[in-house]
Design an enzyme around this catalytic site. Sequence first.
Site, short mmCIF file in Angstrom:
data_model
loop_
_atom_site.label_atom_id
_atom_site.label_comp_id
_atom_site.label_asym_id
_atom_site.label_seq_id
_atom_site.Cartn_x
_atom_site.Cartn_y
_atom_site.Cartn_z
N ASN A 1 144.06 64.01 -8.12
CA ASN A 1 143.42 63.08 -9.06
C ASN A 1 143.34 63.78 -10.41
OD1 ASN A 1 141.88 61.32 -10.51
ND2 ASN A 1 140.01 61.58 -9.30
N TRP A 2 144.23 63.41 -11.30
CA TRP A 2 144.29 64.10 -12.60
C TRP A 2 143.16 63.66 -13.54
CZ3 TRP A 2 150.19 63.83 -14.27
CH2 TRP A 2 150.93 64.68 -13.43
N LYS A 3 142.46 62.58 -13.18
CA LYS A 3 141.43 62.01 -14.07
C LYS A 3 142.06 61.76 -15.45
CE LYS A 3 138.09 64.20 -11.11
NZ LYS A 3 136.79 64.78 -10.90
N GLY B 1 133.85 69.30 -9.58
CA GLY B 1 134.00 70.01 -10.84
C GLY B 1 132.96 71.09 -11.06
N GLU C 1 132.82 58.97 -10.39
CA GLU C 1 132.72 58.85 -11.86
C GLU C 1 132.74 57.39 -12.28
OE1 GLU C 1 135.95 61.55 -12.62
OE2 GLU C 1 134.69 63.18 -11.85
N SER D 1 135.84 70.49 -5.62
CA SER D 1 136.13 71.92 -5.82
C SER D 1 137.06 72.50 -4.75
CB SER D 1 134.82 72.73 -5.91
OG SER D 1 134.06 72.31 -7.01
N GLY E 1 140.78 67.46 -7.76
CA GLY E 1 140.70 67.22 -9.20
C GLY E 1 141.27 68.40 -9.96
N GLY E 2 140.39 69.24 -10.50
CA GLY E 2 140.78 70.33 -11.39
C GLY E 2 141.96 71.17 -10.90
N GLU F 1 133.50 62.67 -1.12
CA GLU F 1 133.35 63.58 -2.25
C GLU F 1 131.87 63.69 -2.61
OE1 GLU F 1 137.32 63.73 -4.62
OE2 GLU F 1 136.05 62.19 -5.48
N HIS G 1 135.79 55.95 -7.17
CA HIS G 1 135.47 57.34 -7.45
C HIS G 1 134.05 57.43 -8.02
CE1 HIS G 1 135.50 61.31 -9.24
NE2 HIS G 1 136.49 61.58 -8.41
P1 13P Z 1 137.35 68.73 -8.49
O1 13P Z 1 138.42 69.12 -7.50
O2 13P Z 1 137.66 69.10 -9.90
O3 13P Z 1 135.99 69.20 -8.05
O4 13P Z 1 137.29 67.12 -8.48
C1 13P Z 1 137.20 66.45 -7.28
C2 13P Z 1 137.42 65.01 -7.53
O5 13P Z 1 136.60 64.35 -8.14
C3 13P Z 1 138.68 64.43 -7.04
O6 13P Z 1 138.64 63.05 -7.09
#
Ligand code: 13P
Length: 256
Positions: free
Chosen positions: A10-12, A176, A97, A216, A237-238, A170, A95
């Site tokens: 997930n590149w956001k 993050g 967010e 994470s 994510g990251g 999640e 998600h």
């Molecule tokens: P991180 O891997 O950056 O913690 O993000 C997780 C995430 O929100 C994937 O959708």
Amino acid sequence: MPRRPIFAANWKMNKTAREAKLYCAEFSALGIDPSIADVVICPPFTALDSVRTSLPQTIGVGAQNSSNHLSGAFTGEISIGMVAETGCSHVIVGHSERRALFNESPALLSEKLDRVIECGLHAIFCVGETLADREANLTQQVLLSQLQGSLKPILSELSTRWTQLTIAYEPVWAIGTGKVATVDQAQDAHHFIRSTLSGLLGPQAGKGIRIQYGGSVKPDNVKELMAQPDIDGALVGGASLDPRSFYEIIKNGASQ
Ligand code: 13P
């Protein structure tokens, strides 16, 4: 039948279409073996097309969101038909967010899930508790209401199409932050989600639906997560923004 691992990036809101192309060239060159896991890359909408055309068909491409409406006067929204036409195979729905920053409710998310499934695509449906929920011992209650609130209205459709559904657990406090849930915390939540799915959709779906962990995830912690009986993959994510680190996550995780 064992559940096939699924790793999604997930590149956001990161990477332009041009940057995405460079990433895909590097990622493809690493030569991931498509037999070990389902791999899905979810870039921003503007990079869907360039990602799809830059990757082999063995790698899936996903959108990070799509509208609950099919078309019409919804300025700024993207419909499921538009997403599907780019060659996408997956859509992330709910998600944390989007729930927190864009006020997406379980009822709205149910409509979005319905559009994705109806259209023949795969949904990655995210659930998870906040730190305050966990500290108040409300984790299971929150997961239950997120699952029931969005899945119950579409149970009849899901009863025959649950293979199009993946759940991503999640915990919001692990996203993050570098704070990964302990393997026991993750396994407990996954087990609870699986029994809830069995209750809603029957034992076959409960056993068959894949549940990814997100929060994470890194190349060095994915193995122990994947060793848990109810963890079937990761939503990253990251650490997915770097092609080599996403590749290592898949390699380490799938070999577990
Ligand atoms: P991180 O891997 O950056 O913690 O993000 C997780 C995430 O929100 C994937 O959708």
